[in-house]
Scaffold this motif. Structure first.
Motif, PDB file in Angstrom:
ATOM      1  N   HIS A  35      47.668  38.663  37.728  1.00  0.00           N
ATOM      2  CA  HIS A  35      46.798  39.775  38.104  1.00  0.00           C
ATOM      3  C   HIS A  35      45.994  39.290  39.297  1.00  0.00           C
ATOM      4  O   HIS A  35      45.177  38.369  39.159  1.00  0.00           O
ATOM      5  CB  HIS A  35      45.883  40.167  36.952  1.00  0.00           C
ATOM      6  N   PHE A 107      47.138  48.868  40.902  1.00  0.00           N
ATOM      7  CA  PHE A 107      47.424  47.485  40.539  1.00  0.00           C
ATOM      8  C   PHE A 107      47.523  46.566  41.744  1.00  0.00           C
ATOM      9  O   PHE A 107      47.800  45.378  41.605  1.00  0.00           O
ATOM     10  CB  PHE A 107      48.715  47.399  39.713  1.00  0.00           C
ATOM     11  N   ALA A 171      40.969  38.481  39.790  1.00  0.00           N
ATOM     12  CA  ALA A 171      40.985  39.773  39.101  1.00  0.00           C
ATOM     13  C   ALA A 171      39.988  39.763  37.947  1.00  0.00           C
ATOM     14  O   ALA A 171      39.691  38.705  37.382  1.00  0.00           O
ATOM     15  CB  ALA A 171      42.385  40.087  38.592  1.00  0.00           C
ATOM     16  N   SER A 175      41.552  43.340  33.229  1.00  0.00           N
ATOM     17  CA  SER A 175      42.921  43.539  33.722  1.00  0.00           C
ATOM     18  C   SER A 175      43.960  42.726  32.959  1.00  0.00           C
ATOM     19  O   SER A 175      45.125  42.682  33.368  1.00  0.00           O
ATOM     20  CB  SER A 175      42.992  43.175  35.211  1.00  0.00           C
ATOM     21  N   THR A 177      46.542  42.505  30.891  1.00  0.00           N
ATOM     22  CA  THR A 177      47.466  43.458  30.279  1.00  0.00           C
ATOM     23  C   THR A 177      48.080  42.950  28.982  1.00  0.00           C
ATOM     24  O   THR A 177      48.351  43.735  28.064  1.00  0.00           O
ATOM     25  CB  THR A 177      48.586  43.799  31.283  1.00  0.00           C
TER      26      THR A 177
END
Length: 281
Positions: A35, A107, A171, A175, A177
């Motif tokens: 990320h 993204f 990031a 974020s 995921t």
């Protein structure tokens, strides 16, 4: 080295960034979900492409990079939980083609660059698609069920199976995921589930609409779906950073975290079950 030679300057930046990744803890052979906030890294000769090349150098020929792609033209909101497109919009909506569909803009550029790499592979779930490059890329993205976007059979499940790691390159903690996998497999009652439709290509190349469903990544429980509040992903990630050992450091100007994906998901499952589970389930 001629400092006036742009290629020499770019190569030097690539080597310095690869060194930063190694100092952070990235290892040759790593399977790494990334990320990235390119802006946070600061000015780089050659820009984001140099950054991607440096990270590929850091994981080496036997390593793998994966990023969350989704799809720029995903009709998720337009078809969510029974919403209907007009026949005209439905007919005109672009079809998801894994090889050519652009990454969702939210993204960032880095994952789009992964998608554009000559050796890139992409999973077949339009809204939850993952892109990957490197030795395990095809395996990570080979199967992505329409009813298990973030669960055990998804690329996130295979990332954990592969003893993968998660890199936050400037990031934010919201974020991460892979924590959607923790939400999907945690034994807690009242988990929210959503359904929606996606246009894909059938076996003979014709456009067809398919139904997708998954645990709600925007708030798996009602308490995490409130406007202005933090979701479970951010709450778990904050707790993990405070309580569990992991790598931190800088790449360029970016503050970074490097997590073990299996430990992070296990922590997330326990965090959710301890707070929202039912005794004895």
């Amino acid at each position: 080295m001629d400092a006036a030679d742009p290629s020499a300057v770019t190569d030097d930046a690539r080597r310095r960034l690869a060194r930063d990744f190694h100092l952070l803890g990235v290892r040759p052979g790593d399977t790494l979900m990334v990320h990235a906030s390119i802006r946070s890294v600061g000015p780089i000769p050659g820009g984001a492409r140099t950054l991607l090349s440096a990270l590929r150098d850091a994981v080496g020929a036997h390593g793998t990079l994966m990023g969350f792609a989704s799809w720029r033209d995903s009709p998720y909101e337009e078809t969510l939980d029974g919403r209907q497109l007009s026949p005209e919009r439905r007919d005109a909506w672009p079809v998801f083609d894994p090889a050519n569909a652009a990454v969702y803009g939210g993204f960032g550029m880095f994952n789009e660059l992964i998608r554009l790499e000559p050796d890139a592979w992409r999973s077949g779930h339009p809204d939850a698609s993952m892109v990957a490059v490197g030795r395990r890329a095809r395996w990570l993205t080979a199967h992505h069920a329409f009813d298990d976007a973030y669960g055990a059979t998804s690329p996130l499940g295979r990332l954990v199976e592969a003893a993968g790691r998660v890199l936050l390159l400037g990031a934010p903690l919201d974020s991460v995921t892979v924590l959607h996998l923790a939400e999907a497999i945690a034994r807690i009652p009242g988990k929210r589930r959503v359904s929606y439709q996606m246009p894909v290509l059938d076996a003979v190349g014709r456009k067809t609409w398919v139904r997708c469903s998954n645990h709600d990544s925007n708030g798996v429980l009602d308490c995490f779906a409130t406007t202005g509040g933090i979701d479970a992903v951010e709450a778990i990630a904050r707790a993990y950073v405070e309580r569990r050992p992991h790598h931190t450091g800088r790449v360029g100007q970016a503050s970074c975290h490097l997590f073990d994906a299996r430990d992070l998901v296990a922590f997330g499952v326990s965090w959710l079950e301890d707070r929202f589970g039912i005794d004895g389930n």
